[in-house]
Design a protein around this motif. Structure first.
Motif, PDB file in Angstrom:
ATOM      1  N   TRP A 123      28.977  46.382  48.317  1.00 47.27           N
ATOM      2  CA  TRP A 123      28.939  46.081  49.747  1.00 47.27           C
ATOM      3  C   TRP A 123      30.259  45.468  50.196  1.00 47.27           C
ATOM      4  CZ3 TRP A 123      28.516  41.180  52.318  1.00 47.27           C
ATOM      5  CH2 TRP A 123      28.317  41.296  53.693  1.00 47.27           C
ATOM      6  N   LEU A 124      30.797  44.530  49.420  1.00 49.21           N
ATOM      7  CA  LEU A 124      32.075  43.927  49.760  1.00 49.21           C
ATOM      8  C   LEU A 124      33.192  44.972  49.716  1.00 49.21           C
ATOM      9  CD1 LEU A 124      33.674  41.423  50.532  1.00 49.21           C
ATOM     10  CD2 LEU A 124      33.833  40.865  48.081  1.00 49.21           C
ATOM     11  N   ALA A 125      33.139  45.853  48.728  1.00 51.12           N
ATOM     12  CA  ALA A 125      34.132  46.934  48.631  1.00 51.12           C
ATOM     13  C   ALA A 125      34.082  47.806  49.881  1.00 51.12           C
ATOM     14  CB  ALA A 125      33.871  47.781  47.384  1.00 51.12           C
ATOM     15  N   VAL A 175      43.844  40.851  44.612  1.00 56.01           N
ATOM     16  CA  VAL A 175      44.692  41.725  45.411  1.00 56.01           C
ATOM     17  C   VAL A 175      46.018  41.830  44.674  1.00 56.01           C
ATOM     18  CG1 VAL A 175      45.859  42.080  47.616  1.00 56.01           C
ATOM     19  CG2 VAL A 175      43.600  41.014  47.568  1.00 56.01           C
ATOM     20  N   ASP A 176      46.381  43.042  44.298  1.00 56.54           N
ATOM     21  CA  ASP A 176      47.619  43.270  43.544  1.00 56.54           C
ATOM     22  C   ASP A 176      47.705  42.313  42.354  1.00 56.54           C
ATOM     23  OD1 ASP A 176      48.277  45.244  45.404  1.00 56.54           O
ATOM     24  OD2 ASP A 176      49.322  43.821  46.691  1.00 56.54           O
ATOM     25  N   ALA A 227      39.013  48.982  43.181  1.00 54.33           N
ATOM     26  CA  ALA A 227      38.301  49.201  41.928  1.00 54.33           C
ATOM     27  C   ALA A 227      37.173  48.195  41.769  1.00 54.33           C
ATOM     28  CB  ALA A 227      39.268  49.071  40.751  1.00 54.33           C
ATOM     29  N   LEU A 228      36.058  48.673  41.235  1.00 48.21           N
ATOM     30  CA  LEU A 228      34.959  47.807  40.828  1.00 48.21           C
ATOM     31  C   LEU A 228      35.023  47.708  39.311  1.00 48.21           C
ATOM     32  CD1 LEU A 228      32.065  49.192  43.047  1.00 48.21           C
ATOM     33  CD2 LEU A 228      33.409  47.124  43.402  1.00 48.21           C
ATOM     34  N   ARG A 287      46.351  47.252  45.853  1.00 51.55           N
ATOM     35  CA  ARG A 287      45.153  47.507  45.067  1.00 51.55           C
ATOM     36  C   ARG A 287      44.262  46.272  45.095  1.00 51.55           C
ATOM     37  NH1 ARG A 287      43.208  46.881  39.654  1.00 51.55           N
ATOM     38  NH2 ARG A 287      42.169  48.778  38.947  1.00 51.55           N
ATOM     39  N   VAL A 288      42.995  46.482  45.372  1.00 51.82           N
ATOM     40  CA  VAL A 288      42.007  45.415  45.316  1.00 51.82           C
ATOM     41  C   VAL A 288      41.077  45.713  44.147  1.00 51.82           C
ATOM     42  CG1 VAL A 288      40.019  44.362  46.475  1.00 51.82           C
ATOM     43  CG2 VAL A 288      42.091  44.866  47.774  1.00 51.82           C
ATOM     44  N   GLN A 289      40.745  44.661  43.420  1.00 51.87           N
ATOM     45  CA  GLN A 289      39.781  44.789  42.326  1.00 51.87           C
ATOM     46  C   GLN A 289      38.690  43.745  42.530  1.00 51.87           C
ATOM     47  OE1 GLN A 289      40.293  42.985  38.281  1.00 51.87           O
ATOM     48  NE2 GLN A 289      40.578  45.133  37.706  1.00 51.87           N
TER      49      GLN A 289
END
Length: 99
Positions: free
Chosen positions: A31-33, A61-62, A48-49, A14-16
């Motif tokens: 844009w980065l997402a 990340v995680d 997630a944003l 998961r990336v936030q």
């Protein structure tokens, strides 16, 4: 009948991206997402944003902070891609981003 397979926790990443709404950094975060989802379309299970305030722009990340604007400035996409890759798919080549 439930046909959904249980998620493999080893391959669940998961990336936030937390961004400042006061600074209007949603376009930058989006844009980065998009860049990360395009590069890691099979490695990430969620991106997630997260709206924030006070000039925040943090990539996790995680749940591990890999980039914080307050310490490192705004990231270049290639720098964030390398950091994400190192955590979710160390064997993956980033092509021209590696150079």
């Amino acid at each position: 009948m439930n046909t959904k397979l249980p998620e493999d926790p080893v391959n669940t990443h998961r990336v936030q991206i937390e961004y400042c709404t006061q600074c209007r950094w949603l376009p930058r975060a989006s844009w980065l997402a998009q860049e990360l989802l395009t590069t890691f379309e099979t490695e990430l299970t969620e991106l997630a944003l997260k709206p924030g305030t006070g000039g925040v722009f943090v990539v996790r990340v995680d749940d591990e902070v890999v980039w914080d604007r307050r310490e490192q400035g705004f990231p270049e996409p290639t720098a964030v891609k390398r950091l994400v890759r190192d955590r979710v798919a160390p064997e993956k080549s980033l092509g021209h981003s590696e150079k």
